[in-house]
Design a protein around this motif. Structure first.
Motif, PDB file in Angstrom:
ATOM      1  N   MET A  30     -23.130   1.799  32.246  1.00 20.16           N
ATOM      2  CA  MET A  30     -24.144   2.702  32.808  1.00 20.16           C
ATOM      3  C   MET A  30     -24.675   2.165  34.137  1.00 20.16           C
ATOM      4  SD  MET A  30     -25.078   5.477  30.921  1.00 20.16           S
ATOM      5  CE  MET A  30     -26.807   5.689  31.247  1.00 20.16           C
ATOM      6  N   PHE A  31     -24.947   0.846  34.196  1.00 14.13           N
ATOM      7  CA  PHE A  31     -25.441   0.254  35.438  1.00 14.13           C
ATOM      8  C   PHE A  31     -24.433   0.457  36.575  1.00 14.13           C
ATOM      9  CE2 PHE A  31     -28.200  -2.742  32.825  1.00 14.13           C
ATOM     10  CZ  PHE A  31     -29.383  -2.170  33.244  1.00 14.13           C
ATOM     11  N   ALA A 134     -14.663  12.419  37.849  1.00  9.63           N
ATOM     12  CA  ALA A 134     -14.827  11.668  36.598  1.00  9.63           C
ATOM     13  C   ALA A 134     -14.600  12.572  35.391  1.00  9.63           C
ATOM     14  CB  ALA A 134     -16.219  11.036  36.552  1.00  9.63           C
ATOM     15  N   TYR A 135     -15.154  13.773  35.422  1.00  4.66           N
ATOM     16  CA  TYR A 135     -14.979  14.708  34.307  1.00  4.66           C
ATOM     17  C   TYR A 135     -13.511  15.081  34.132  1.00  4.66           C
ATOM     18  CZ  TYR A 135     -20.020  15.670  33.688  1.00  4.66           C
ATOM     19  OH  TYR A 135     -21.360  15.601  33.412  1.00  4.66           O
ATOM     20  N   ARG A 136     -12.812  15.308  35.228  1.00  5.67           N
ATOM     21  CA  ARG A 136     -11.388  15.641  35.131  1.00  5.67           C
ATOM     22  C   ARG A 136     -10.611  14.504  34.495  1.00  5.67           C
ATOM     23  NH1 ARG A 136     -11.093  18.393  40.931  1.00  5.67           N
ATOM     24  NH2 ARG A 136     -11.445  20.542  40.289  1.00  5.67           N
ATOM     25  N   ALA A 144     -18.361  16.701  27.012  1.00  4.05           N
ATOM     26  CA  ALA A 144     -19.340  17.190  26.033  1.00  4.05           C
ATOM     27  C   ALA A 144     -20.029  16.017  25.332  1.00  4.05           C
ATOM     28  CB  ALA A 144     -18.659  18.097  25.011  1.00  4.05           C
ATOM     29  N   GLY A 145     -19.272  14.998  24.981  1.00  2.83           N
ATOM     30  CA  GLY A 145     -19.850  13.826  24.334  1.00  2.83           C
ATOM     31  C   GLY A 145     -20.803  13.079  25.256  1.00  2.83           C
ATOM     32  N   PHE A 146     -20.430  12.965  26.515  1.00  5.15           N
ATOM     33  CA  PHE A 146     -21.266  12.287  27.503  1.00  5.15           C
ATOM     34  C   PHE A 146     -22.607  13.001  27.651  1.00  5.15           C
ATOM     35  CE2 PHE A 146     -22.322  11.793  32.133  1.00  5.15           C
ATOM     36  CZ  PHE A 146     -22.661  10.443  32.093  1.00  5.15           C
ATOM     37  N   ARG A 147     -22.560  14.320  27.751  1.00  3.49           N
ATOM     38  CA  ARG A 147     -23.806  15.089  27.862  1.00  3.49           C
ATOM     39  C   ARG A 147     -24.675  14.913  26.626  1.00  3.49           C
ATOM     40  NH1 ARG A 147     -21.314  20.500  30.435  1.00  3.49           N
ATOM     41  NH2 ARG A 147     -21.191  19.769  32.579  1.00  3.49           N
ATOM     42  N   ALA A 152     -29.489  12.620  24.250  1.00  3.27           N
ATOM     43  CA  ALA A 152     -30.054  11.860  23.137  1.00  3.27           C
ATOM     44  C   ALA A 152     -30.856  10.660  23.635  1.00  3.27           C
ATOM     45  CB  ALA A 152     -28.941  11.402  22.193  1.00  3.27           C
ATOM     46  N   MET A 153     -30.544  10.142  24.814  1.00  3.86           N
ATOM     47  CA  MET A 153     -31.276   9.000  25.365  1.00  3.86           C
ATOM     48  C   MET A 153     -32.566   9.406  26.064  1.00  3.86           C
ATOM     49  SD  MET A 153     -28.498   6.185  26.698  1.00  3.86           S
ATOM     50  CE  MET A 153     -28.084   7.059  28.175  1.00  3.86           C
TER      51      MET A 153
END
Length: 170
Positions: A30-31, A134-136, A144-147, A152-153
């Motif tokens: 993430m960083f 990145a999405y491609r 969908a999982g990333f969103r 959730a965070m």
């Protein structure tokens, strides 16, 4: 389904039972991703003498034209003094217009000017290109999982603001 009721990930890792080491790797990712995500806009902002606070203000004023200073304070989670410095610069430079409220004269409603909209477009175009690539690479299930993970965070009050922006559809 992987053992333990979770979904299996490449390499057989069970995503519902992550180790501290796996979580640390996610935090580090993430960083580094954030650095990449902000690097293109940072270069654009630097040419204008602006920073990330200016970018965030421009972004959310664009998403909600006419938003109030108080609403922007809540969304950005900054001090009034900090936001006033940013807004003063953006107004003086002709990127943001501050209008007195029609119902409440104490309120200030914020709008991007034509120059502000042009800068916002340049900044968001750079970020959309990076996200699109990145999405491609990741594919629709990962997107969908990333969103889902990002939402959730979020703290509940920020999720409320996020959902309002999603519902506005613009």
């Amino acid at each position: 389904m992987a053992e333990g009721g979770g979904t299996g990930a490449p390499g057989g890792e069970n995503l519902l039972f992550l180790t501290d080491e796996q979580l640390r790797k996610g935090i580090e990712a993430m960083f580094f991703a954030y650095r990449g995500f902000t690097s293109d806009p940072d270069r654009i902002l630097e040419k204008h003498g602006y920073g990330r606070a200016h970018h965030r203000a421009i972004h959310f004023i664009n998403r909600s034209p006419g938003t109030t200073v108080n609403n922007l304070l809540t969304i950005l989670g900054v001090t009034k003094q900090s936001l006033n410095r940013v807004l003063r610069t953006l107004v003086e430079d002709g990127l943001v217009e501050s209008r007195v409220g029609t119902r409440d004269k104490r309120e200030r409603h914020l709008y991007l000017t034509e120059a502000g909209a042009a800068l916002e477009s340049e900044l968001s175009t750079a970020q959309r290109a990076r996200m699109r690539d990145a999405y491609r690479q990741a594919g629709p299930e990962a997107v969908a999982g990333f969103r889902t993970v990002l939402e959730a965070m979020m703290n509940p009050d920020m999720r409320h603001h996020f959902n309002r922006l999603k519902e506005s559809g613009s």
